[in-house]
Design an enzyme around this catalytic site. Structure first.
Site, PDB file in Angstrom:
ATOM      1  N   SER A   1       0.860  -1.182   0.000  1.00  0.00           N
ATOM      2  CA  SER A   1       0.000   0.000   0.000  1.00  0.00           C
ATOM      3  C   SER A   1       0.899   1.236   0.000  1.00  0.00           C
ATOM      4  CB  SER A   1      -0.925  -0.070   1.214  1.00  0.00           C
ATOM      5  OG  SER A   1      -1.859   0.953   1.183  1.00  0.00           O
TER       6      SER A   1
ATOM      7  N   HIS B   1      -2.734  -0.821  -3.285  1.00  0.00           N
ATOM      8  CA  HIS B   1      -3.727   0.256  -3.163  1.00  0.00           C
ATOM      9  C   HIS B   1      -3.041   1.538  -3.598  1.00  0.00           C
ATOM     10  CE1 HIS B   1      -4.478  -2.038   0.842  1.00  0.00           C
ATOM     11  NE2 HIS B   1      -5.076  -2.694  -0.116  1.00  0.00           N
TER      12      HIS B   1
ATOM     13  N   ASP C   1      -4.431  -4.495   5.867  1.00  0.00           N
ATOM     14  CA  ASP C   1      -4.926  -5.366   4.804  1.00  0.00           C
ATOM     15  C   ASP C   1      -3.853  -6.389   4.440  1.00  0.00           C
ATOM     16  OD1 ASP C   1      -6.583  -6.379   2.832  1.00  0.00           O
ATOM     17  OD2 ASP C   1      -5.966  -4.894   1.335  1.00  0.00           O
TER      18      ASP C   1
END
Ligand SMILES: C[S@@+](CC[C@H](N)C(=O)[O-])C[C@H]1O[C@@H](n2cnc3c(N)ncnc32)[C@H](O)[C@@H]1O
Lengths: 278, 189
Positions: B12, B39, B132
């Site tokens: 991310s 992400h 995540d």
């Protein structure tokens, strides 16, 4: 085959044999996640418990369909698509005295209202009828209400403007407390009803079909069936608009659609579609 | 040692730089597909594909629904959609609710990869400012797969590797520059 996969297959059979909902053509990995989620949400302990309830509890099927369906939507999702509908598709639809639009898999209805706003701004709404369908009754009830959390409105307002909106998005709703209520006039020509793409048939002759982010949940055979329904429903030269990451090219009917804007997934029905009757 | 035949990567915040450091080190003959969930926050994945494509030793493409998972190719999850690996090794997409505030979610990719490849998959969790991927990495390990976590001390954002170590643990915890070497060893015949 591991035990969980067997249980999922039994669950799918129970839904089909007991209630006529057939999920056997759904992409397995995401279906599995949603079945696991149903187990968690309803605290059935396992898929076995879920099967029990589906078989023996009359009201439970609605909750099961609700959990398996993914009524996630936004207004003006991918604004460039709505911009293209406004600029390239609606001007063609304007040549028809009466326009039918089928929105399949309408979820909570955000796209239906987005479309209604476009039609109104382009002066076409009065002669348009929108058939908005989904197989999830709970989602259809939300769609009919047209009430959404106010915190989404800011994103939607941005989408509206990027989609070429001519006014202010706030002209289309009234805000109360934490919610916005879309202008009920926007659904004057909208009919919401239950239609299952797996089992139901064509019901209208449409100039435009929108079905976005539904086919991604289907396997190839079910995508073919669904695209076949769309072909049979579209007038010759009618438009089909799919989700931004959906690919028609894997489908058997791909050759029957011509691309209007490939990147935006807007297609036009070719010669084997119904003869048009403008 | 089990020969691993697929790699899934999640990152991310700081992820683009991390990918630009790891992907050039992968062996050109790598037979394993590499599937990346990053992400980026941007609405369009094509920029990410381009940025990492410029430096990667393997071809980089956007993962498309229903397309086959290709060996020796880096597939990148599109923005706005979860990316799932089906057991027949095709991709599928979903717009299901966000998981840990993310769509695409690393958990979703890793959990489906664990089902599809079982002990043959390597999961790699790198820099990021959220949790995540930790549960996904745990699924990979439960199914016998191999877990690589970037050393939190040198990660641009530590939260993600730390969550991975706490929830899933790892087979190895490595600085970025050692990750590609390990992946080559695990996957080359
Ligand atoms: C992710 S939503 C898409 C909403 C909207 N079109 C969009 O893109 O924002 C998918 C919808 O498809 C519906 N759906 C799934 N399977 C269906 C079926 N067999 N028949 C009709 N609708 C279905 C679900 O109930 C859900 O509301």
């Amino acid at each position: 085959m591991d035990v969980e996969d067997i249980e999922i297959e039994l669950f799918v059979s129970a839904m089909r044999l007991r209630h006529g909902y057939d999920f056997s053509g759904y992409a397995p990995a995401s279906l599995k996640r949603r079945v696991q989620q149903l187990v968690r949400v309803h605290g059935t302990g396992g898929i076995g418990g879920l099967i029990q309830r589906v078989l023996h509890e009359d009201g439970f099927v609605t909750a099961a369909v609700e959990g398996l369906s993914v009524p996630v939507s936004e207004m003006f999702r991918d604004p460039s698509v709505f911009r293209a509908l406004r600029d390239k598709v609606l001007p063609v639809l304007a040549s028809y005295p009466q326009v039918n639009i089928w929105q399949a898999g309408c979820a909570h209805g955000q796209e239906v209202y987005s479309l209604a706003i476009l039609l109104q701004e382009e002066g076409l709404y009065e002669r348009t009828r929108i058939y908005a369908t989904d197989f999830n009754d709970a989602a259809l009830a939300v769609a009919t209400e047209g009430i959404y959390p106010a915190r989404d409105a800011r994103d939607w307002s941005r989408g509206y403007l990027e989609a070429g909106g001519r006014q202010s998005f706030s002209d289309y709703y009234s805000a109360r407390y934490e919610f916005i209520r879309l202008d009920p006039g926007l659904r004057r020509n909208v009919t919401f009803f239950n239609h299952n793409l797996v089992t139901d048939k064509v019901f209208c002759e449409a100039q435009l079909i929108l079905c976005r982010n539904v086919l991604i949940y289907f396997d190839n055979a079910l995508q073919d069936r669904t695209l076949g329904l769309f072909r049979d429903s579209l007038v010759r030269g009618g438009f089909l608009c799919l989700g931004s990451r959906e690919n028609i090219e894997f489908s058997a009917v791909a050759a029957e659609f011509a691309s209007v804007d490939g990147a935006l997934r807007i297609y036009r029905a070719g010669s084997s579609a119904r003869p048009s009757t403008p | 040692m089990i020969r691993r035949s697929a790699i899934v990567m999640g990152c991310s915040a700081g992820g683009i730089t991390a990918l630009q450091r790891v992907l050039p080190g992968l062996d050109r003959r790598l037979p394993a597909p590499v599937v990346v969930c990053c992400h980026t926050g941007s609405a369009n994945v094509s920029l990410l594909v381009e940025l990492i494509g410029q430096v990667s030793s393997l071809p980089v493409i956007e993962a498309r629904e229903r397309a086959r998972v290709e060996p020796g190719t880096v597939h990148v999850a599109p923005s706005g959609y979860h990316l799932l690996v089906e057991e027949d090794l095709h991709f599928s997409l979903s717009v299901d609710a966000k998981v840990s505030f993310a769509r695409p979610s690393i958990d979703v990719l890793f959990e489906t990869a664990a089902d599809a490849w079982r002990e043959r998959v390597v999961g790699v969790l790198m820099t990021g400012a959220n949790g995540d991927g930790a549960h996904g990495l745990a699924s990979i390990r439960r199914n016998g797969g191999y877990a690589v976590v970037q050393d939190p001390d040198e990660a641009e954002a530590k939260a993600m590797p730390l969550a991975g170590l706490r929830i899933a643990g790892a087979d190895v915890c490595l600085p970025l520059d050692a990750i590609a070497i390990t992946l080559n060893e695990l996957c080359l015949p």
